[in-house]
Motif scaffolding. Structure first.
Motif, PDB file in Angstrom:
ATOM      1  N   GLU A   1       8.604  -1.347  39.806  1.00 38.39           N
ATOM      2  CA  GLU A   1       9.839  -1.948  40.353  1.00 38.39           C
ATOM      3  C   GLU A   1       9.859  -3.124  41.387  1.00 38.39           C
ATOM      4  OE1 GLU A   1      12.454   0.905  42.134  1.00 38.39           O
ATOM      5  OE2 GLU A   1      12.530   2.077  40.373  1.00 38.39           O
TER       6      GLU A   1
ATOM      7  N   ASP B   1      12.676  -3.331  36.176  1.00 38.32           N
ATOM      8  CA  ASP B   1      11.938  -1.873  35.867  1.00 38.32           C
ATOM      9  C   ASP B   1      10.934  -2.171  34.685  1.00 38.32           C
ATOM     10  OD1 ASP B   1      11.347   0.437  35.132  1.00 38.32           O
ATOM     11  OD2 ASP B   1      13.022   1.406  35.450  1.00 38.32           O
TER      12      ASP B   1
ATOM     13  N   LYS C   1      17.823  -4.203  36.315  1.00 44.46           N
ATOM     14  CA  LYS C   1      18.696  -3.197  36.641  1.00 44.46           C
ATOM     15  C   LYS C   1      19.347  -3.441  38.001  1.00 44.46           C
ATOM     16  CE  LYS C   1      16.579   0.794  34.310  1.00 44.46           C
ATOM     17  NZ  LYS C   1      16.119   2.235  34.264  1.00 44.46           N
TER      18      LYS C   1
ATOM     19  N   HIS D   1      21.622   1.630  39.453  1.00 45.74           N
ATOM     20  CA  HIS D   1      20.219   1.674  38.569  1.00 45.74           C
ATOM     21  C   HIS D   1      20.783   1.466  36.939  1.00 45.74           C
ATOM     22  CE1 HIS D   1      17.940   2.931  42.070  1.00 45.74           C
ATOM     23  NE2 HIS D   1      19.054   3.693  42.170  1.00 45.74           N
TER      24      HIS D   1
END
Length: 220
Positions: free
Chosen positions: A77, A99, A109, A114
């Motif tokens: 990430e 991501d 994201k 998320h």
């Protein structure tokens, strides 16, 4: 009001996961063990293309901008800091991250939900970055944003971006290049692979990268 609208463009919190694309020539970028290192650093906003009328209007208000990508707690990430100059303000948004593992694609994201808001797409060079967004309202609206390591974007890369935009059904009138007339959101000189530092200013939220088109030009 304009600044708030631009912030909404790049937040895009009600976006659909980018799964199927209407253009067969445009494919998501598949990550490997070098993807994270290649994404780190600063990416200058060159151009955007959007179907949603409000987003198109907001892109016309952006003078310049950039993304700064840095590691997060997880190696997969990467935090995205978006900076954009609108009027006499430099706006900042840290609400998204890359991501690089989900579904074997590199996705953008939302940091809190998320939720997938965009997908990193393939281009012919590691020095350019192409992100596709999908916004669901009364119908699905597509957006495509081009970033580069520096402002000297080649004609071939601009044409490739425009081709991909048109392949997605985005018209020439829906393509806007950032004019880069001012220096509100300053970016220090950087070398590929280094961590370019942004000089703190107000805040930044848009991601339009600098192109070689003349100020105010759209399309070709």
């Amino acid at each position: 009001m304009a600044a708030a609208g631009v912030a909404a463009v790049l937040s895009l919190v009600v976006l659909l996961p980018a799964t199927a694309f209407p253009c067969g020539a445009l494919h998501p970028q598949h990550p490997d063990n070098t993807t994270a290192s290649k994404l780190l650093g600063t990416w200058l906003y060159v151009a955007g293309a959007a179907q949603f009328p409000q987003h198109l209007l907001e892109m016309l208000l952006i003078d310049h901008g950039h993304l700064h990508v840095e590691p997060r707690s997880s190696e997969q990430e990467l935090l995205i800091s978006q900076h954009v100059a609108v009027g006499d303000e430099c706006l900042t948004n840290n609400s998204t991250y890359f991501d690089i593992t989900t579904s074997n694609t590199t996705q953008v994201k939302h940091a809190k939900t998320h939720q997938t808001v965009g997908t990193l797409m393939n281009l012919s060079s590691e020095d350019v970055l192409l992100i596709q967004y999908q916004l669901q309202r009364e119908r699905t609206y597509l957006g495509l944003y081009l970033y580069a390591r520096n402002l000297r974007v080649s004609t071939a890369h601009r044409e490739e971006f425009e081709h991909q935009a048109k392949c997605l059904g985005l018209s020439e009138e829906e393509i806007v290049y950032a004019p880069w007339k001012t220096e509100l959101c300053q970016v220090k000189e950087m070398k590929k692979g280094n961590y370019p530092c942004t000089e703190p200013t107000a805040a930044v939220t848009a991601s339009p990268p600098p192109g070689t088109h003349q100020p105010g030009n759209t399309g070709n």
